[in-house]
Design an enzyme around this catalytic site. Structure first.
Site, PDB file in Angstrom:
ATOM      1  N   LYS A  13       0.851  -1.205   0.000  1.00  0.00           N
ATOM      2  CA  LYS A  13       0.000   0.000   0.000  1.00  0.00           C
ATOM      3  C   LYS A  13       0.878   1.242   0.000  1.00  0.00           C
ATOM      4  O   LYS A  13       2.051   1.206   0.404  1.00  0.00           O
ATOM      5  CB  LYS A  13      -0.947   0.044   1.210  1.00  0.00           C
ATOM      6  CG  LYS A  13      -0.292   0.059   2.608  1.00  0.00           C
ATOM      7  CD  LYS A  13       0.091   1.434   3.121  1.00  0.00           C
ATOM      8  CE  LYS A  13       0.707   1.383   4.514  1.00  0.00           C
ATOM      9  NZ  LYS A  13       1.542   2.523   4.873  1.00  0.00           N
ATOM     10  N   VAL A  97      11.315  -3.489   2.870  1.00  0.00           N
ATOM     11  CA  VAL A  97      11.097  -3.770   4.296  1.00  0.00           C
ATOM     12  C   VAL A  97      11.281  -2.476   5.095  1.00  0.00           C
ATOM     13  O   VAL A  97      12.235  -1.732   4.874  1.00  0.00           O
ATOM     14  CB  VAL A  97      12.079  -4.870   4.777  1.00  0.00           C
ATOM     15  CG1 VAL A  97      11.986  -5.068   6.281  1.00  0.00           C
ATOM     16  CG2 VAL A  97      11.796  -6.174   4.041  1.00  0.00           C
ATOM     17  N   SER A 105       2.190  -6.100   7.390  1.00  0.00           N
ATOM     18  CA  SER A 105       0.735  -6.130   7.623  1.00  0.00           C
ATOM     19  C   SER A 105       0.025  -6.840   6.486  1.00  0.00           C
ATOM     20  O   SER A 105      -0.926  -7.595   6.695  1.00  0.00           O
ATOM     21  CB  SER A 105       0.179  -4.700   7.726  1.00  0.00           C
ATOM     22  OG  SER A 105       0.861  -3.989   8.721  1.00  0.00           O
ATOM     23  N   ASP A 138      -2.615  -1.667  10.548  1.00  0.00           N
ATOM     24  CA  ASP A 138      -2.795  -1.648   9.087  1.00  0.00           C
ATOM     25  C   ASP A 138      -3.351  -2.966   8.538  1.00  0.00           C
ATOM     26  O   ASP A 138      -3.687  -3.042   7.353  1.00  0.00           O
ATOM     27  CB  ASP A 138      -1.454  -1.379   8.374  1.00  0.00           C
ATOM     28  CG  ASP A 138      -1.012   0.072   8.508  1.00  0.00           C
ATOM     29  OD1 ASP A 138      -1.796   0.893   9.014  1.00  0.00           O
ATOM     30  OD2 ASP A 138       0.125   0.375   8.106  1.00  0.00           O
TER      31      ASP A 138
HETATM   32  P1  ATP Z   1       4.850  -0.382   9.657  1.00  0.00           P
HETATM   33  O1  ATP Z   1       3.601  -1.227   9.563  1.00  0.00           O
HETATM   34  O2  ATP Z   1       5.568  -0.523  10.960  1.00  0.00           O
HETATM   35  O3  ATP Z   1       4.675   1.010   9.171  1.00  0.00           O
HETATM   36  P2  ATP Z   1       6.384  -0.766   7.276  1.00  0.00           P
HETATM   37  O4  ATP Z   1       5.280  -0.772   6.310  1.00  0.00           O
HETATM   38  O5  ATP Z   1       7.241   0.448   7.330  1.00  0.00           O
HETATM   39  O6  ATP Z   1       5.847  -1.121   8.696  1.00  0.00           O
HETATM   40  P3  ATP Z   1       7.255  -3.537   7.147  1.00  0.00           P
HETATM   41  O7  ATP Z   1       7.999  -4.055   5.977  1.00  0.00           O
HETATM   42  O8  ATP Z   1       5.888  -4.017   7.355  1.00  0.00           O
HETATM   43  O9  ATP Z   1       7.348  -1.972   7.047  1.00  0.00           O
HETATM   44  O10 ATP Z   1       8.155  -3.917   8.404  1.00  0.00           O
HETATM   45  C1  ATP Z   1       8.392  -3.205   9.564  1.00  0.00           C
HETATM   46  C2  ATP Z   1       9.230  -4.123  10.495  1.00  0.00           C
HETATM   47  O11 ATP Z   1       8.411  -5.232  10.860  1.00  0.00           O
HETATM   48  C3  ATP Z   1      10.446  -4.726   9.814  1.00  0.00           C
HETATM   49  O12 ATP Z   1      11.603  -4.021  10.148  1.00  0.00           O
HETATM   50  C4  ATP Z   1      10.524  -6.142  10.343  1.00  0.00           C
HETATM   51  O13 ATP Z   1      11.471  -6.243  11.392  1.00  0.00           O
HETATM   52  C5  ATP Z   1       9.171  -6.427  10.961  1.00  0.00           C
HETATM   53  N1  ATP Z   1       8.373  -7.493  10.286  1.00  0.00           N
HETATM   54  C6  ATP Z   1       7.629  -8.407  10.924  1.00  0.00           C
HETATM   55  N2  ATP Z   1       7.012  -9.226  10.058  1.00  0.00           N
HETATM   56  C7  ATP Z   1       7.348  -8.827   8.818  1.00  0.00           C
HETATM   57  C8  ATP Z   1       7.024  -9.295   7.513  1.00  0.00           C
HETATM   58  N3  ATP Z   1       6.212 -10.350   7.316  1.00  0.00           N
HETATM   59  N4  ATP Z   1       7.538  -8.620   6.481  1.00  0.00           N
HETATM   60  C9  ATP Z   1       8.342  -7.546   6.676  1.00  0.00           C
HETATM   61  N5  ATP Z   1       8.709  -7.096   7.888  1.00  0.00           N
HETATM   62  C10 ATP Z   1       8.226  -7.713   8.961  1.00  0.00           C
END
Ligand code: ATP
Length: 311
Positions: A13, A97, A105, A138
């Site tokens: 997203k 990531v 999420s 999310d």
């Molecule tokens: P947020 O929902 O915190 O805004 P984001 O969209 O910035 O997250 P994500 O890739 O979802 O980024 O990951 C945030 C952190 O969550 C990563 O640094 C990782 O350590 C952890 N994490 C846990 N599960 C996952 C997953 N399935 N995929 C990616 N990261 C994950």
């Protein structure tokens, strides 16, 4: 491990706009955002069997144990549905990531939708909502997809009548940012928001997906994200410059960053922006937004025909 296997899409997203309205009694932030799914995706494979929940991921930065949101999704649903069987989850990462694109999420929501089908629970997106919001704010959005308004912690999700259909270019500076740290910085600077009706103004405009209303939108987290990661400011300035020069109707940080996206009405412009970003050494992706209908039909195809619910 043997058992039935489902191969699922797990889409990213972007936040077309994001307003932080304040801190709530429970410590969470009161948000107003417009979520938008795009066709950048991870692959999530789930296989039932064994007695444990296990996760494997091809990205070294993603935890594979209890901190993985996909692991938590499977474990929470197993408890909720009073199941005892295990599940093996394999994630192939393409979504940056910790890039503000909701990858974790989205993976969690994919596991919920997949296990609902594999275990024939018959809960559907509505029935999974309670479990989804326990895993993360999310996650409920990814049960729905498309263009949607997010309120509360972002976990109260309402599909918008008009679905945004544009080309998207995303640059990933490859610099993870902690969402919690960014919100911590926002708290220190939080004052009543003068612009807090931007999102409602955007929605009430006749949103034609042609970009006319996009300039109203902004991301309240951008300043705090760049304070948190000052080394990013120069990169963001260059990325924004390229996107704007090529005619983006909107250019913004997604969520708490560090992914930065541009929206384009015109495919040629999007192609040029993508090529320019790549030429400047940025890891970049070009694709399209996914509407609610497109998201639903992609999911319907992935889940296959619905089996009969056990009595
Ligand atoms: P947020 O929902 O915190 O805004 P984001 O969209 O910035 O997250 P994500 O890739 O979802 O980024 O990951 C945030 C952190 O969550 C990563 O640094 C990782 O350590 C952890 N994490 C846990 N599960 C996952 C997953 N399935 N995929 C990616 N990261 C994950």
């Amino acid at each position: 491990m043997s058992g039935r296997v489902l191969r699922l899409p797990s889409f990213a997203k972007i936040n077309l706009g994001l307003e932080v309205l304040g801190v709530r009694q429970d410590g969470y932030h009161e948000l107003r955002t417009i979520f938008q799914t795009i066709d950048l995706r991870d692959d999530v494979e789930i296989r039932s069997g064994g007695g444990d929940v296990t996760v494997r991921c091809d990205h070294p930065g993603v935890p594979t144990g209890q901190q993985n949101l996909a692991w938590r999704a499977a474990s929470e649903l197993r408890r909720y549905a009073k199941r005892t069987g295990g599940v093996e989850i394999r994630i192939t990462k393409r979504i940056p990531v910790a890039g503000g694109m909701g990858g974790g999420s989205s993976n969690a929501a994919a596991v919920l939708l997949g296990l609902d089908r594999l275990w024939r629970l018959g809960l559907g997106p509505e029935g999974l909502h309670t479990v989804a919001r326990r895993i993360g704010a999310d996650v409920p959005y990814f049960l729905m997809g498309g263009t949607a308004l997010g309120l509360g912690r972002g976990d109260e999700v309402y599909p918008l009548w008009r679905q945004v259909r544009v080309h998207v270019v995303v640059a990933d500076p490859g610099r993870p940012i902690s969402t919690a740290a960014v919100f911590g910085r926002v708290d220190r600077s939080l004052t009543p928001r003068e612009n807090s009706n931007r999102i409602f103004r955007f929605i009430s405009r006749d949103l034609e997906g042609k970009g006319t209303a996009f300039p109203i939108l902004a991301n309240d987290l951008e300043e705090a994200a760049l304070e948190e990661a000052p080394d990013l400011a120069e990169q963001v300035r260059r990325i924004r410059g390229i996107l704007v020069r090529e005619g983006a109707v909107s250019a913004s940080l997604s969520g708490s960053g560090s992914s930065f996206f541009g929206l384009f009405d015109d495919l040629q412009r999007a192609r040029r922006a993508h090529a320019d970003l790549a030429a400047e050494g940025f890891s970049a992706y070009r694709g399209r937004t996914l509407s609610l209908d497109q998201y639903r039909s992609l999911w319907r195809r992935a889940l296959g025909p619905q089996g009969r619910r056990p009595r």
